[in-house]
Motif scaffolding. Structure first.
Motif, PDB file in Angstrom:
ATOM      1  N   THR A  26       1.210  -1.324  -0.124  1.00  0.00           N
ATOM      2  CA  THR A  26      -0.178  -0.086   0.049  1.00  0.00           C
ATOM      3  C   THR A  26       0.942   1.185  -0.029  1.00  0.00           C
ATOM      4  N   ARG A  58      -2.856  -0.970 -10.018  1.00  0.00           N
ATOM      5  CA  ARG A  58      -3.354  -0.578  -8.786  1.00  0.00           C
ATOM      6  C   ARG A  58      -4.472  -1.604  -8.653  1.00  0.00           C
ATOM      7  N   ARG A  95      -7.616  -2.826  -5.566  1.00  0.00           N
ATOM      8  CA  ARG A  95      -8.144  -3.052  -4.331  1.00  0.00           C
ATOM      9  C   ARG A  95      -8.110  -4.004  -3.502  1.00  0.00           C
ATOM     10  N   GLU A  96      -8.032  -4.000  -2.341  1.00  0.00           N
ATOM     11  CA  GLU A  96      -7.990  -5.108  -1.372  1.00  0.00           C
ATOM     12  C   GLU A  96      -9.465  -5.305  -1.214  1.00  0.00           C
ATOM     13  N   SER A 138     -11.693  -3.278   1.539  1.00  0.00           N
ATOM     14  CA  SER A 138     -11.090  -2.166   1.903  1.00  0.00           C
ATOM     15  C   SER A 138     -11.174  -1.147   0.814  1.00  0.00           C
ATOM     16  N   ARG A 139     -10.921   0.129   1.299  1.00  0.00           N
ATOM     17  CA  ARG A 139     -10.881   1.211   0.480  1.00  0.00           C
ATOM     18  C   ARG A 139      -9.232   1.847  -0.050  1.00  0.00           C
ATOM     19  N   ARG A 140      -8.457   0.955   0.620  1.00  0.00           N
ATOM     20  CA  ARG A 140      -7.096   1.160   0.397  1.00  0.00           C
ATOM     21  C   ARG A 140      -6.734   0.658  -1.112  1.00  0.00           C
ATOM     22  N   ASP A 141      -5.793   1.339  -1.868  1.00  0.00           N
ATOM     23  CA  ASP A 141      -5.189   0.924  -2.889  1.00  0.00           C
ATOM     24  C   ASP A 141      -4.084   0.116  -2.629  1.00  0.00           C
TER      25      ASP A 141
END
Length: 166
Positions: free
Chosen positions: A46, A76, A78-79, A82-85
């Motif tokens: 991340t 890129r 997304r998990e 999750s909102r994390r790249d």
């Protein structure tokens, strides 16, 4: 095949590789980010993990990641949940980048042909553009051959590596 991973040594050598990329023309942070992701256990980190590992600002990491995304050396994702790249280096990142460059070579060639036609036959500019165009066309032809040879070699390499890990 069983070996102990030395995380500190991996980070140190990855940092050296990132600096080497910078010494050959890459933006320094992009080289460091690429190397960090490449050498990570899962090939995915991340932005927060990159900033922490490289002791860099989120803005510096963001700029570096965008550079790598442009070159198609990273993707890129997304998990799930999750909102994390998460930034990922694919196994064939170098190959994908080279194939992207091949498309650039074709566009450069087409554009240079127009410059050549307009530059006036026999002029110094015509000569320079003609030599540039010949080089780009030569490299473009070589990339196609390299791609074919790489795919054959990679099939052999994959089989060899797969046998080592069984």
């Amino acid at each position: 095949m069983s070996a102990q991973r030395d995380d500190e040594a991996v980070r140190r050598y990855a940092e050296q590789f990132g600096n080497l990329l910078a010494d050959t023309g890459w933006p320094r942070m992009a080289g460091r980010v690429f190397s960090a992701i490449l050498a990570s256990e899962d090939g995915r980190l991340t932005a927060a993990e990159l900033a922490e590992q490289l002791q860099a600002s989120p803005a510096a990491v963001s700029g570096a990641v965008n550079y790598l995304l442009q070159l198609r050396l990273a993707t890129r994702e997304r998990e799930p949940g999750s909102r994390r790249d998460v930034y990922v280096i694919q196994d064939d990142a170098w190959y994908q980048t080279m194939m992207t460059e091949d498309q650039s070579l074709l566009r450069w060639s087409a554009s240079l042909r127009k410059v050549l036609d307009a530059s006036g036959e026999g002029t110094p500019a015509h000569y320079r553009v003609r030599v540039s165009l010949a080089f780009i066309d030569f490299i473009s032809g070589e990339v196609k051959g390299l791609s074919e040879r790489w795919m054959a070699h990679k099939a052999e390499l994959d089989a060899e590596i797969k046998a080592e890990y069984q």
